[in-house]
Scaffold this motif. Structure first.
Motif, mmCIF file in Angstrom:
data_model
loop_
_atom_site.group_PDB
_atom_site.id
_atom_site.type_symbol
_atom_site.label_atom_id
_atom_site.label_comp_id
_atom_site.label_asym_id
_atom_site.label_seq_id
_atom_site.Cartn_x
_atom_site.Cartn_y
_atom_site.Cartn_z
ATOM 1 N N GLY A 373 -109.795 -60.151 -6.679
ATOM 2 C CA GLY A 373 -110.154 -59.743 -8.040
ATOM 3 C C GLY A 373 -109.173 -58.678 -8.510
ATOM 4 N N TYR A 374 -108.299 -59.049 -9.436
ATOM 5 C CA TYR A 374 -107.257 -58.143 -9.930
ATOM 6 C C TYR A 374 -107.782 -57.467 -11.194
ATOM 7 C CZ TYR A 374 -102.322 -56.810 -9.776
ATOM 8 O OH TYR A 374 -101.150 -56.125 -9.635
ATOM 9 N N ILE A 375 -107.941 -56.147 -11.126
ATOM 10 C CA ILE A 375 -108.571 -55.418 -12.231
ATOM 11 C C ILE A 375 -107.536 -54.543 -12.943
ATOM 12 C CG2 ILE A 375 -110.363 -53.754 -12.835
ATOM 13 C CD1 ILE A 375 -111.646 -54.479 -10.075
ATOM 14 N N ILE A 441 -117.812 -57.035 -11.215
ATOM 15 C CA ILE A 441 -116.733 -56.097 -11.561
ATOM 16 C C ILE A 441 -116.906 -55.615 -13.003
ATOM 17 C CG2 ILE A 441 -114.250 -55.953 -12.016
ATOM 18 C CD1 ILE A 441 -113.856 -57.676 -9.476
ATOM 19 N N CYS A 460 -112.646 -52.967 -18.647
ATOM 20 C CA CYS A 460 -111.558 -53.462 -17.838
ATOM 21 C C CYS A 460 -111.468 -54.973 -17.985
ATOM 22 C CB CYS A 460 -111.749 -53.081 -16.379
ATOM 23 S SG CYS A 460 -113.104 -53.941 -15.594
ATOM 24 N N CYS A 462 -110.238 -58.539 -15.818
ATOM 25 C CA CYS A 462 -110.117 -58.904 -14.411
ATOM 26 C C CYS A 462 -109.702 -60.365 -14.282
ATOM 27 C CB CYS A 462 -111.458 -58.664 -13.719
ATOM 28 S SG CYS A 462 -111.515 -59.264 -12.041
ATOM 29 N N LEU A 485 -105.707 -62.421 -14.894
ATOM 30 C CA LEU A 485 -105.937 -61.120 -15.540
ATOM 31 C C LEU A 485 -105.243 -61.079 -16.906
ATOM 32 C CD1 LEU A 485 -106.661 -58.090 -15.623
ATOM 33 C CD2 LEU A 485 -104.561 -57.648 -14.351
ATOM 34 N N TYR A 496 -113.505 -61.148 -17.629
ATOM 35 C CA TYR A 496 -112.779 -61.625 -16.451
ATOM 36 C C TYR A 496 -112.414 -63.087 -16.666
ATOM 37 C CZ TYR A 496 -116.849 -64.281 -14.840
ATOM 38 O OH TYR A 496 -117.862 -65.172 -14.742
#
Ligand code: C2E
Ligand code: CA
Ligand code: CA
Length: 767
Positions: A373-375, A441, A460, A462, A485, A496
């Motif tokens: 999971g790229y936040i 997330i 954010c 994601c 992302l 996300y």
């Protein structure tokens, strides 16, 4: 990454050698202690043995000395017992008082005077007394009776070989057949014997010496007469022994020892009767040796103590160094794998873990997939650039804290730097699990942060990918999460996206577009379209909004929604923004009176020199700032820094009006409206398009409009496409509208013509 294990083994080698040194030192100390103990024991044993031997020697010495004392007693009498005359007088004495008197004088008184013999007897070989004396005076010879057995035993002893005075050269046979030793000249030698007896409770030395001629051997024909003397052991003999043997406390006692250290020999009469003990304090070589050895021992002890202290210092130091090395090693390893600011694992650590987990899944040791999971925090750059780095840092720390607290404990969370966090989860469930991770997330930043007293709404975006299903390569998996992302950001952030294959293509497209956009700016391929903003009351064009257009030679028209973010990300926005401002101001300068709205990217406003740039462009193009409305989005308001507000106020002072664009889209907050006196609010298209079907949307629209009015702001409805929408937004209180219902964006020429026509109509009307 290669550095980490290398440094580790280096440090470990140092630690191992430090510990080895420590153990060697410890073993040496223990060895030294054991050696010293053994030395002490051996020393003590040696002393004990030496003492035993020396006691034995002393006993032997004392015994011999006693024997020698007796022999010398007899030797001293040699003048009496080895004398021709004596024999003659003895032979005659029983019948001659004169001869008896001679014996009394020569033996009785002389021996008493010379040798302090308290008793003396002349005794025949068979034991019968011839004459006796006490203290030099003649006594009844019968007094000898108690000593008879002793004397007989002594005479018997004197007959043993070696009990002669003088050097024996041979033997002669006497008339009675007995053998007698003689010297070289054939003269008989006196025989002697000594022993101890108890007289009146005290031990006395008793000696016998045979009376033999000294010149006329012929006088000696039969068994001789013996001269028997008694003399107290103390004080004379004992005194000599004390002096000569250096035993000052030598004495006669009833028991062998007063103390455990005492030495003694038993005293016995020749017939075996025990007479007590001769006791003394031994010279004890042990303590003497100890005394002599003491300096050496002390030296040794000091040396040992020195070595022990020095060694323990070295040992402690080496252990401390080892401990410090271990700690610094652990610290170095931690630092190498962690991000200092957030305390989370860093990229290196994450990649190690990802590689490992992915390998486990591929190898079949673990089930399911590894989810990445790229936040990325939305508008973090804005916060950092405007509120200052310390606030940005605090945001990072708090986000890290929340991620750790709100995500399940099994998730591995890392920070890649900046505002990028990456989660790793090992689970089964494929896409469904990816969605769950995404939702979790997103929920992490549900609540705003409070930093240095101000509330910051943070969202954010994601991107999620999972392997080995989507890729077996960790780097590729991460890249795919990053693509997802990017897609989430493109879709308006605060969401996300899970990676799908078609995204890959769009990423390529994005990179191509960025390159082509640079080229297009350079080649002046971009144009501006204008869309009228009309007064809902009169239907008249009140102003125009300048909208950027890019007609790609091959791809055709590309929407600004798509390429403006590319320009922002690619660092082109300032150049592009300045170009737009020049183009619009230049084109509209001479247009009939109407407001000219221009969109500003948040990046333009946040640039430090934006006010100066604007002033320069105004001067260059000759535009009247009072005609210009600058449209900013809520994004710029996310950060409540003084810088942005000051810039907006400065622009205001220059004459520009500011509009809050896209209101109601994304993270709207009514509170923004209080922060700055906007000239107008533009209600987002999405809002307007819902108004027909959604009663709530209508109610909210009414509220926003009345709020705007109460704050003296105009309210513009964007994207009005139908007559109903027009009616509703007007009813809600919006005074301006923009949308396809009125006009679509058009070329500058078309716009100019439209405005000219309107002003003509106005002129006509007036006329
Ligand atoms: P925006 O500022 O909200 O601009 C209005 C957008 O709504 C324009 O899209 C316009 O064509 C579209 N529109 C107007 N009426 C209607 C309608 O009735 N129905 C529908 N469906 N759409 C309508 P456009 O030109 O594609 O621009 C999209 C966005 O790109 C703009 O939204 C603005 O955020 C950005 N943009 C455009 N030009 C510039 C520019 O010069 N500078 C900057 N920074 N951003 C720009
Ligand atoms: Ca706009
Ligand atoms: Ca808008």
């Amino acid at each position: 990454m290669g550095l980490v294990p290398a440094r580790r083994s280096d440090a470990e080698r140092q630690i191992a050698s430090g510990l080895r040194t420590g153990w060697v030192a410890l073993a040496t100390f223990l060895g030294l202690i054991a050696l010293s103990a053994a030395l002490v024991v051996a020393f003590e044993h040696a002393i004990a043995v030496a003492e035993d031997l020396s006691h034995e020697d002393e006993r032997l010495l004392v015994s011999r000395f006693l024997a020698r004392t007796m022999e010398s007693e007899v030797s001293a009498q040699i003048g009496l017992i080895n004398w021709d005359e004596t024999i003659a007088h003895i032979d005659a004495a029983p019948h001659s008082p004169r001869d008896m008197a001679w014996l009394d004088r020569e033996f009785g008184s002389y021996a008493w005077l010379m040798f302090k013999t308290d008793h003396a007897f002349l005794v025949r070989a068979d034991g019968t007394p011839l004459r006796g004396w006490a203290l030099g005076a003649p006594v009844d010879a019968a007094q000898i009776a108690p000593l008879r057995a002793t004397i007989a035993a002594l005479i018997a002893t004197s007959m043993r070989p070696g009990m002669t005075l003088g050097n024996e050269a041979g033997q002669i046979r006497l008339a009675d057949g007995a053998r007698w030793p003689v010297d070289r000249s054939g003269m008989p030698l006196p025989r002697w014997a000594g022993g101890l007896v108890r007289v009146g409770g005290n031990p006395e030395i008793i000696t016998t010496g045979s009376v033999v001629p000294d010149k006329v051997a012929g006088l000696f024909t039969h068994a001789p007469v013996y001269f028997v003397t008694l003399r107290p052991l103390a004080p004379l003999a004992l005194g000599r022994m004390r002096r000569d043997l250096l035993l000052p406390d030598l004495g006669v006692t009833a028991r062998p020892a007063r103390t455990a250290l005492d030495n003694a020999i038993p005293l016995a009469a020749p017939d075996g009767t025990a007479l007590g003990w001769l006791r003394w304090t031994p010279k004890s070589p042990g303590p003497i040796k100890l005394q002599r050895a003491a300096p050496m021992l002390w030296g040794w002890m000091l040396l040992f103590a020195g070595v022990l202290i020095g060694g323990s210092v070295v040992l402690r130091r080496s252990w401390r160094i080892a401990r410090e090395l271990l700690a610094s090693e652990a610290q170095a390893r931690h630092n190498a794998l962690h991000d200092a600011m957030s305390g989370l694992p860093n990229r290196v650590h994450y990649m190690q873990r990802l590689r490992q987990d992915l390998a486990a899944c591929i190898g079949g040791q673990a089930r399911g997939d590894v989810f990445v999971g790229y936040i990325d925090l939305d508008a973090f750059k804005v916060i950092n650039d405007t509120l200052g780095h310390h606030v940005g840092d605090e945001v990072v720390r708090q986000v890290a804290l929340r991620l750790r607290r709100k995500l399940p404990a099994g998730d591995f969370i890392a920070r890649f730097g900046g505002d990028e966090f990456v989660v790793l989860r090992r689970a089964e469930g494929g896409r469904a699990m990816a969605d769950q991770l995404g939702r979790q997330i997103m929920a992490v930043l549900d609540e705003p942060f409070t930093i240095s007293g101000s509330v910051i709404d943070m969202t954010c975006s994601c991107g999620i990918s999972w392997g080995p299903a989507q890729s077996e390569d960790p780097g590729e998996l991460l890249r795919r999460a990053d693509i997802a992302l990017y897609r989430a950001k493109q879709r308006g952030r605060a969401r996300y996206r899970c990676f799908t294959r078609d995204m890959d293509a769009s990423v390529k497209l994005r990179l191509e577009l960025e390159m082509e956009l640079r080229r297009a700016i350079a080649r002046d391929e971009l144009t501006i379209a204008y869309q009228p903003i009309v007064s809902l009351g009169t239907g008249e064009i009140q102003g125009v909004e300048a909208l950027l257009r890019w007609h790609h030679p091959e791809r055709g028209a590309i929407r600004p929604d798509l390429f403006v973010p590319i320009a922002e990300k690619g660092g082109l926005m300032i150049v592009l923004g300045n170009w737009i401002l020049r183009a619009v101001f230049g084109a509209c300068r001479d247009w009939p009176s109407c407001d000219i709205s221009v969109n500003l990217s948040p990046l333009q406003i946040m640039a430090g020199d934006f006010v100066a740039t604007m002033a320069a462009i105004v001067k260059e193009t000759g535009i009247d700032p009072w005609r210009v409305v600058l449209e900013v989005t809520e994004g710029v308001m996310l950060d409540r820094s003084d810088h942005v507000l000051a810039t907006l106020r400065e622009l205001n002072r220059m004459g520009f009006r500011i509009a809050l664009d896209d209101f109601g889209k994304g993270y709207s907050s009514l509170s923004y409206l209080r922060l700055f006196q906007f000239e107008r609010i533009k209600i987002d298209r999405a809002f307007v398009s819902n108004i027909e079907t959604d009663a709530d949307a209508n109610a909210i629209l009414c509220t926003i409009a009345s709020l705007g009015h109460s704050l003296r702001m105009k309210v513009v409805a964007e994207g009005v496409e139908t007559e109903t929408q027009r009616r509703l937004v007007q009813a809600a209180g919006c005074e301006l509208g923009q949308g396809y219902l009125f006009w679509k964006p058009m070329s500058a020429d078309a716009m100019r013509a439209l405005l000219d026509a309107q002003s003509d109509r106005r002129v006509l009307k007036l006329a």
